[in-house]
Design a protein around this motif. Structure first.
Motif, short mmCIF file in Angstrom:
data_model
loop_
_atom_site.label_atom_id
_atom_site.label_comp_id
_atom_site.label_asym_id
_atom_site.label_seq_id
_atom_site.Cartn_x
_atom_site.Cartn_y
_atom_site.Cartn_z
N LEU A 1 -2.28 -8.47 4.20
CA LEU A 1 -2.15 -8.43 5.67
C LEU A 1 -1.13 -9.47 6.10
O LEU A 1 -1.27 -10.65 5.75
CB LEU A 1 -3.50 -8.75 6.33
CG LEU A 1 -4.46 -7.60 6.59
CD1 LEU A 1 -5.60 -8.07 7.49
CD2 LEU A 1 -3.74 -6.43 7.24
N GLU B 1 -3.81 -1.89 13.74
CA GLU B 1 -4.27 -1.58 12.39
C GLU B 1 -4.66 -2.87 11.64
O GLU B 1 -5.69 -2.95 10.99
CB GLU B 1 -3.13 -0.85 11.66
CG GLU B 1 -3.50 -0.32 10.30
CD GLU B 1 -2.28 0.33 9.61
OE1 GLU B 1 -1.13 0.09 10.04
OE2 GLU B 1 -2.50 1.06 8.62
N GLN B 2 -3.79 -3.88 11.77
CA GLN B 2 -4.05 -5.14 11.05
C GLN B 2 -5.29 -5.85 11.58
O GLN B 2 -6.08 -6.39 10.82
CB GLN B 2 -2.83 -6.07 11.17
CG GLN B 2 -1.63 -5.55 10.40
CD GLN B 2 -0.41 -6.44 10.60
OE1 GLN B 2 -0.30 -7.49 9.99
NE2 GLN B 2 0.48 -6.05 11.48
N GLU C 1 0.84 -1.20 0.00
CA GLU C 1 0.00 0.00 0.00
C GLU C 1 0.88 1.25 0.00
O GLU C 1 0.61 2.21 -0.71
CB GLU C 1 -0.86 -0.05 1.27
CG GLU C 1 -1.74 1.13 1.50
CD GLU C 1 -2.31 1.10 2.92
OE1 GLU C 1 -2.73 0.01 3.38
OE2 GLU C 1 -2.30 2.16 3.58
N SER D 1 1.83 -0.34 5.33
CA SER D 1 0.74 0.64 5.28
C SER D 1 1.38 2.03 5.42
O SER D 1 2.54 2.16 5.79
CB SER D 1 -0.23 0.40 6.44
OG SER D 1 0.44 0.64 7.67
N GLU D 2 0.58 3.08 5.14
CA GLU D 2 1.09 4.46 5.26
C GLU D 2 1.66 4.68 6.66
O GLU D 2 2.79 5.17 6.82
CB GLU D 2 -0.04 5.47 5.01
CG GLU D 2 -0.54 5.55 3.57
CD GLU D 2 0.47 6.17 2.61
OE1 GLU D 2 1.52 6.68 3.08
OE2 GLU D 2 0.23 6.12 1.39
N SER E 1 -5.09 -9.51 0.59
CA SER E 1 -5.03 -8.09 0.92
C SER E 1 -3.62 -7.69 1.36
O SER E 1 -3.34 -6.52 1.54
CB SER E 1 -5.99 -7.79 2.05
OG SER E 1 -5.44 -8.26 3.28
N ARG F 1 -8.38 -4.24 10.25
CA ARG F 1 -8.65 -4.57 8.84
C ARG F 1 -9.14 -6.01 8.71
O ARG F 1 -9.99 -6.31 7.89
CB ARG F 1 -7.40 -4.33 8.00
CG ARG F 1 -7.16 -2.82 7.84
CD ARG F 1 -5.87 -2.52 7.16
NE ARG F 1 -5.85 -3.00 5.78
CZ ARG F 1 -4.78 -2.91 4.99
NH1 ARG F 1 -3.67 -2.36 5.44
NH2 ARG F 1 -4.83 -3.36 3.75
#
Lengths: 470, 470
Positions: B255, B298-299, A228, A292-293, B253, B302
């Motif tokens: 992850l 974060e993970q 990402e 990720s960002e 994705s 998601r």
């Protein structure tokens, strides 16, 4: 100059002539014995002398490769697989003669299984070709040697590159492959399952076998999602030691760095000249994070802190994609950039790999050795894996300089081995590193390799003169 | 009941008696032919009949193993390496007789190189022993089959476990190993460098070779930093299909899930009973993320979103370390928990692995097959890799039930192979899966394996009757 005794040819002129007739009949103008084509298929990017094959054939599929091998086997004529000719250790030379099997027309991307994160490709597909094809699907293939090499050649030499610290080498990114054995049989080494315990790991046996066990005719490779967010940057240091210490601390801290490359001051100068950059000419790390960002921002910040502990910095980001591309293109062009430092000189590109704990010491000793020997030889490397390259530029007409370089190469390998390392991290053995295998592996392990080689290729027709001494 | 023809013994009673005398002289009370000890060294965790060795020896180092092999080779007597006896496919059976080499006293942790993230261990070290030793240094070894297996046995069977989706299998986590070959020679397969292109990948050839090429006597394994933050949780689903679809979407994705395990409703019931949990008895994913505090949060978020798309949830976190431990202990005890569902029945633990895109379909068809066949057989698996286990519980006195189970196992493997999968993702071939290797690999690849086996063990004394049919 490194000289290899030409191996004897085990076939007669009549045998060769009959074979060439057979190949012409079978392949028409896709088989040729033109001298210019033969010479081109023995070109090499380093100082090993070229040894041209007797002919070159351009097959289109596994079945055709099997025919070539069967025809050659009948006459005892060697086969030498040819990808892009960008190998650095003489892998495509034909010291015992033979037929070069050029894979450039076997360059189809057979299937992309996006759900499974894998792709099936012919061996002539190059890494850039595959990545161009994948980009729209948000996928990429991470292994990136400097050259735009073919995937077959990359598998054969167990290649890696800048992403290996995060994504592994070819051994980790080939799920399965098809190969033609010396018997002419076509084997498939594994299924498309991500893991298996069903018997010997033929995939890993073929990866790195440099064409000496079989000719790779198809590969199923692992793909990865384009992250990402990607952030890349450069960080200057006062010394190579400080840069190496930063690398060690970064890896140990568990930061999932995607790329971490060392360039010494001379390499930075070469890159500045060749790629029109204006970097400070001091030892430097090129780094990149994937995630990720928020993740890449967090990692970059922590890396900056680690670098500062070793007096490095300031760490500057290439925030725009085009700046990032410029950076990595400069890194990938290192081989040619170095060459341009001393026009007319020959590049002698070599690599070793040591445990990370010995990296700083190995690089420092190597730097002192270069200076003492009086060579022009930049250091650049995939230091997150303990792997670095040295590229002496040699005036081949100066016998003293050639001898000095030979001595340096010998000491470099002995130094890496003494530090529990390897004589080659990613270039392969080819012809150039054969003499080091006993020292690295010992008689028993080398004997085990030779027993496997003899069992699978009893007549020695598969790329002879590579990996093993004659 | 699966029956294997006992292979012929290639040695005489006199030869064996002379060998036993030699071993007694050399090893004293570390060699024994006591029946109870012999029987114990052929115990198996599945329905394969036990086949006891002629004697058991307890060596202390590589040199002693080399002596055992040399003495056995002299008389043509097989050697069978023994770790913890927790293999599931009859790996420690002695169908042609022979000497069991018990590694339990070779259980020293020789060195931990924290800077290089590797450790050198003897083969009898178990995974829990290593992790207990490493914990204070902030390091861990990720491979975790259900049992507390020995690292030598895990390498020999190319084991994996719940962490493989993130950290790979034994093939990815063994840097190098020492092994005693049939010749009695001790080989070291590689240096401690993180990567190398110096010749054939003997490490990967030995990993998964199940003792048929050599006896592993030392391993250098890769370590990983204990993540700064770990979060684990459970997520219920209405169907196995929905859970599998969530797994596929999660992996695609990008992850970086560390663990993602499917338990079907019956498996959850078994875990509830055996491990005193109170989970809803419905298909369920156990998941875990490793990273920074911010990263795992974060993970997890998601993942929750992805699960919700497939009707899964609510996703509940095991925030306390002790709750997390309880969850994974329950998962690791699955084999015993299932056994307790039907006391007196025999567990027939099997595994297959398919490309992720076929996982939902393969699990669903398998579920229908189980129901149609009328078996009690929970499904549990490392679904992030497309790998799942089925564990039928069989009344061995009921010939009809035994036959029905045999039919089911056959169909399970054929189903996996038809979906481009493998007959075993992590248990190995041993005796139980030998008959599937031709169907999986084809005659040419299997022939290649046999050629290697014959070249390295011409007299067939290394763990005979495993991987290959007699």
């Amino acid at each position: 100059m490194v000289n290899f005794t030409e191996n004897p040819r085990h076939y007669t002129a009549e045998g060769l002539s009959a074979l060439c007739e057979g190949l012409s009949q079978r392949f028409g103008d896709r088989f040729s014995t033109a001298q210019s084509l033969r010479d081109q298929h023995a070109s090499t990017l380093t100082w090993l002398p070229a040894q041209a094959p007797d002919g070159v054939v351009f097959p289109l599929d596994s079945g055709e490769v099997a025919s070539v091998v069967a025809l050659c086997a009948e006459r005892g004529v060697p086969v030498i697989p040819y990808g892009t000719g960008t190998g650095l250790e003489g892998h495509v030379n034909a010291p015992s003669g033979g037929i070069s099997i050029d894979m450039s027309r076997m360059n189809a991307i057979v299937a992309v299984h996006a759900e499974d994160l894998d792709a099936v490709v012919q061996p002539g597909v190059t890494r850039k070709q595959l990545n161009d094809y994948l980009r729209d699907q948000g996928l990429f293939f991470p292994i990136d040697p400097g050259a735009d090499a073919s995937l077959g050649g990359m598998a054969a030499t167990r290649a890696s590159g800048t992403n290996a610290v995060r994504y592994g080498t070819m051994k980790d990114n080939v799920l399965s492959l098809k190969a033609v054995l010396a018997s002419g049989e076509i084997v498939t080494t594994a299924s498309r399952a991500k893991k298996s315990s069903a018997g010997y790991d033929l995939t890993r046996l073929m990866v790195g076998s440099e064409g000496t066990l079989g000719v790779i005719t198809e590969l199923t490779v692992r793909l990865h999602g384009i992250p990402e967010a990607i952030s890349a940057g450069i960080c200057p240091f006062a010394s190579e030691q400080a840069a190496c210490d930063t690398v060690i601390a970064t890896i140990q801290s568990g930061l999932a760095v995607a790329r971490i490359e060392l360039l010494d001051a001379l390499m930075v100068r070469a890159a500045n000249n060749y790629s029109q950059l204006d970097l400070p000419e001091t030892p430097m790390l090129f780094v990149e994070f994937h995630g990720s960002e928020a993740g890449v921002a967090e990692q970059a910040e922590r890396f900056g802190e680690i670098a500062a502990e070793f007096g490095g910095g300031p760490f500057s980001w290439a925030t725009k994609p085009e700046d990032r591309t410029r950076l990595w293109t400069a890194r990938h062009n290192a081989y040619w950039a170095v060459g341009a430092l001393r026009p007319g000189a020959r590049s002698v590109a070599t690599d070793v790999c040591v445990p990370l704990s010995r990296l700083a010491e190995c690089v420092a000793e190597t730097r002192r050795d270069i200076d003492r020997t009086g060579l022009v030889a930049p250091i650049v490397g995939h230091v997150g894996d303990g792997n670095f390259h040295v590229q002496p530029l040699i005036d081949m007409t100066d016998a003293g300089e050639v001898a000095a370089c030979e001595g340096f190469l010998e000491r470099l390998v002995q130094r890496a081995l003494a530090m529990e390392g390897t004589c080659t991290g990613e270039h392969g053995v080819g012809q150039g590193k054969r003499k080091y295998l006993v020292a690295e592996h010992g008689e028993a392990a080398l004997g085990m390799m030779i027993a496997i080689k003899n069992a699978l290729d009893p007549r020695g027709i598969m790329n002879p003169g590579k990996i093993f001494m004659p």
